[in-house]
Design an enzyme around this catalytic site. Structure first.
Site, mmCIF file in Angstrom:
data_model
loop_
_atom_site.group_PDB
_atom_site.id
_atom_site.type_symbol
_atom_site.label_atom_id
_atom_site.label_comp_id
_atom_site.label_asym_id
_atom_site.label_seq_id
_atom_site.Cartn_x
_atom_site.Cartn_y
_atom_site.Cartn_z
ATOM 1 N N ASP A 1 2.499 0.678 -7.912
ATOM 2 C CA ASP A 1 3.853 0.684 -8.484
ATOM 3 C C ASP A 1 4.758 1.694 -7.776
ATOM 4 O O ASP A 1 5.933 1.422 -7.521
ATOM 5 C CB ASP A 1 3.801 1.008 -9.979
ATOM 6 C CG ASP A 1 3.244 -0.135 -10.805
ATOM 7 O OD1 ASP A 1 2.847 -1.165 -10.224
ATOM 8 O OD2 ASP A 1 3.195 0.000 -12.041
ATOM 9 N N HIS B 1 -1.952 -4.856 -12.671
ATOM 10 C CA HIS B 1 -1.509 -4.650 -14.052
ATOM 11 C C HIS B 1 -2.401 -5.372 -15.061
ATOM 12 O O HIS B 1 -2.688 -4.833 -16.133
ATOM 13 C CB HIS B 1 -0.071 -5.147 -14.221
ATOM 14 C CG HIS B 1 0.931 -4.366 -13.436
ATOM 15 N ND1 HIS B 1 2.209 -4.827 -13.171
ATOM 16 C CD2 HIS B 1 0.855 -3.145 -12.835
ATOM 17 C CE1 HIS B 1 2.860 -3.923 -12.453
ATOM 18 N NE2 HIS B 1 2.062 -2.900 -12.233
ATOM 19 N N ASN C 1 -8.176 -6.019 14.459
ATOM 20 C CA ASN C 1 -8.412 -4.797 13.700
ATOM 21 C C ASN C 1 -9.905 -4.504 13.790
ATOM 22 O O ASN C 1 -10.725 -5.383 13.496
ATOM 23 C CB ASN C 1 -8.044 -4.972 12.221
ATOM 24 C CG ASN C 1 -6.579 -5.277 12.000
ATOM 25 O OD1 ASN C 1 -5.781 -5.262 12.933
ATOM 26 N ND2 ASN C 1 -6.217 -5.550 10.769
ATOM 27 N N GLN D 1 0.798 -1.223 0.000
ATOM 28 C CA GLN D 1 0.000 0.000 0.000
ATOM 29 C C GLN D 1 0.835 1.281 0.000
ATOM 30 O O GLN D 1 0.340 2.331 -0.404
ATOM 31 C CB GLN D 1 -0.962 -0.011 1.187
ATOM 32 C CG GLN D 1 -2.053 -1.061 1.058
ATOM 33 C CD GLN D 1 -2.966 -1.102 2.256
ATOM 34 O OE1 GLN D 1 -2.668 -1.737 3.261
ATOM 35 N NE2 GLN D 1 -4.086 -0.411 2.167
ATOM 36 N N GLU E 1 -5.325 -2.131 14.163
ATOM 37 C CA GLU E 1 -5.854 -1.158 13.196
ATOM 38 C C GLU E 1 -7.141 -0.566 13.735
ATOM 39 O O GLU E 1 -7.997 -1.287 14.256
ATOM 40 C CB GLU E 1 -6.152 -1.800 11.836
ATOM 41 C CG GLU E 1 -4.949 -2.182 11.003
ATOM 42 C CD GLU E 1 -5.348 -2.709 9.618
ATOM 43 O OE1 GLU E 1 -6.448 -2.357 9.132
ATOM 44 O OE2 GLU E 1 -4.570 -3.483 9.043
ATOM 45 N N ASN F 1 -2.371 -10.919 8.459
ATOM 46 C CA ASN F 1 -3.285 -9.800 8.645
ATOM 47 C C ASN F 1 -4.656 -10.118 8.062
ATOM 48 O O ASN F 1 -4.784 -10.442 6.882
ATOM 49 C CB ASN F 1 -2.759 -8.538 7.958
ATOM 50 C CG ASN F 1 -3.734 -7.378 8.091
ATOM 51 O OD1 ASN F 1 -3.902 -6.820 9.163
ATOM 52 N ND2 ASN F 1 -4.434 -7.041 6.999
ATOM 53 N N GLU F 2 -5.670 -10.020 8.913
ATOM 54 C CA GLU F 2 -7.067 -10.171 8.495
ATOM 55 C C GLU F 2 -7.288 -11.348 7.542
ATOM 56 O O GLU F 2 -7.798 -11.198 6.434
ATOM 57 C CB GLU F 2 -7.576 -8.876 7.854
ATOM 58 C CG GLU F 2 -7.598 -7.702 8.802
ATOM 59 C CD GLU F 2 -8.256 -6.463 8.202
ATOM 60 O OE1 GLU F 2 -8.530 -6.460 6.991
ATOM 61 O OE2 GLU F 2 -8.495 -5.503 8.946
#
Length: 500
Positions: free
Chosen positions: A74, A61, A329, A41, A396, A188-189
């Site tokens: 990117d 992409h 989270n 991210q 989170e 994560n999650e």
């Protein structure tokens, strides 16, 4: 210096805590307050040096039409090159910790442990060293939804071989970075990623196998988590003395009808217990209500065996107890109602539960993010009562603006964070919930997966149209700085009166 406020729409929040005792709002000395991001991210540098391609590189992409604004990661925030600046931003606020994640393909370019990238290892060593130099503790996530694309092409988390591949990858990371890291998050999650990436096509790799893919994914993730936890205890715990856990995305579910109070817990068992029960419960394995209803639906649909895989007794024992803390989270809550069993279609959505919201609840830019602060307090008390009051790390919690908003006076975010932190502090100070850390999502505006850059969670605004990806502090930065400095939660009105 005065802070100029631009008029904006305020969230009007109810007074949720009846007792006005200010001692409940005191931040305990041992409560760590930090902020979080994830590799894909924010980093960019997608093809820098010998980094391999990840599932999200390929997905954005080749399937850009599935990203709301057609964007990708990117470059993202270009934190690969600007990490020192970003650590300074954390330092400016006074955060105790920073939750970051490792890009598996940056460490192992081929996806496998036969080739280890010296450049990739050095990058993360540099970031962690920079954090330590500023007195900020790194919390490091091994998997935050990005895996090497070669493994994604093999089925990703639906292929049981990934259990070994993930363990090999984790061993390299522990060996290279473990002496500098004390808090690890394995996955994560997983409940969100399995559903979005394997039941649907909204997350990479987007296999779109509803009712089957997510359960295969979850089964292998639980095995992988346990294997990595056990491996760390055997090979690294004695010398590195770190702690490991898993981070589960958890709403809170309120039963809508008084005559069916069990509906909220049934939703919890299917949404979170899916991963929590095997790890944290006394008996292990999937929640009985989840097993029963998926088994019944599978039989009704003509499957020769349940769509929910079965753990052997050995795996049940192996997975059970693989935690040093309870990672969660949390953002929002829902109402729940029972849906009666249908002899033709079975249990609705495998759960027999329908979820809804109160349209009077304020909402962030994200369609799923309704502001329901009392939910976090109820969730923390449920964890305390149901799981023997484990150490809880909130990894989170945050609020989204729209991507086209340039206003840096994010009063809505301040109101959100204040109201959720208020409920958290009451759960700690009044109710004895064992919360050790609270983490704001996110430090920076970043690539929000299928929403691209149309939703912004950052306390720092990022100008993605500028080649320097200029960071600008929002008003929430000043508010958080004061809260952390004073160790006292204050409302926006109190902050405004004192500093503006």
């Amino acid at each position: 210096m005065k802070i100029i406020i631009v008029t904006t729409c305020l969230i009007i929040l109810p007074c949720l805590i009846k007792c006005e005792d200010k001692s409940f709002l005191k931040i305990p000395n041992n409560l760590k307050i930090g902020a979080a991001t994830s590799a894909y991210q924010i980093e960019g540098g997608w093809n820098t040096s010998d980094k391999g391609q990840s599932n999200w590189d390929d997905f954005t992409h080749s399937k850009s039409h599935l990203i709301l604004d057609g964007s990708n990661g990117d470059i993202a925030c270009d934190s690969f090159n600007k990490y020192k600046e970003d650590v300074q931003l954390l330092k400016n606020v006074g955060f105790n910790h920073y939750r970051l994640s490792i890009n598996w393909a940056r460490i192992l370019p081929t996806g496998f442990a036969n080739k280890i990238s010296k450049e990739g290892i050095q990058y993360y060593k540099n970031v962690i060293d920079e954090l330590h130099s500023q007195g900020i503790e790194p919390f490091v996530t091994l998997f935050h939804w990005d895996i090497p694309n070669v493994i994604a092409k093999m089925g990703g988390w639906t292929n049981e071989l990934i259990v070994d591949y993930f363990t090999d990858y984790a061993r390299v990371v522990f060996r290279e970075l473990g002496p500098k890291v004390k808090v690890w998050i394995t996955l994560n999650e997983p409940n969100v990623d399995c559903s979005e990436a394997y039941d649907k096509e909204t997350h990479a790799p987007g296999l779109n196998m509803p009712g089957i893919g997510s359960y295969m994914c979850g089964h292998n993730m639980l095995k992988a988590h346990a294997r990595v936890y056990r491996m760390y205890q055997e090979e690294f715990k004695k010398t590195q003395n770190g702690i490991l856990g898993i981070s589960i995305s958890s709403s809170y579910w309120f039963s809508k009808n008084k005559n069916e109070p069990e509906s909220g817990d049934i939703a919890f068992q299917n949404g979170c217990g899916w991963f929590l029960n095997p790890i944290f419960s006394k008996d292990g394995d999937y929640p009985p209500i989840m097993r029963k209803r998926i088994d019944e639906n599978s039989k009704l649909e003509g499957h020769p065996k349940s769509r929910l895989p079965v753990f052997s007794p050995e795996w049940i024992e192996y997975i059970k107890g693989t935690f040093d803390y309870f990672g969660v989270n949390h953002y929002s809550s829902r109402y729940t109602e029972n849906v009666p069993y249908n002899n033709i279609t079975g249990w609705y959505d495998d759960t027999g539960i329908i979820e809804s919201v109160n349209q009077s609840w304020p909402r962030g830019a994200s369609s799923w993010l309704y502001v329901v602060p009392e939910g976090i307090g109820e969730l923390l008390r449920k964890i305390k009562n149901d799981y023997n009051n484990p150490p809880i790390y909130i990894l989170e919690n945050g609020y989204s603006n729209y991507g086209n908003e340039t206003n840096i006076n994010d009063i809505n975010r301040i109101d959100y964070l204040y109201s959720y932190m208020k409920e958290m502090l009451v759960a700690i100070n009044r109710d004895g919930c064992n919360v050790k850390a609270y983490t704001v999502w996110s430090v920076l505006d970043n690539f929000e997966w299928s929403k691209g850059y149309t939703e912004r969670f950052g306390i720092y605004h990022v100008d993605f149209n500028h080649e320097n990806r200029t960071r600008t502090p929002r008003l929430s930065v000043a508010w958080l700085t004061e809260v952390i400095r004073s160790k006292q939660l204050i409302s926006f009105d109190e902050f405004k009166a004192k500093f503006m």
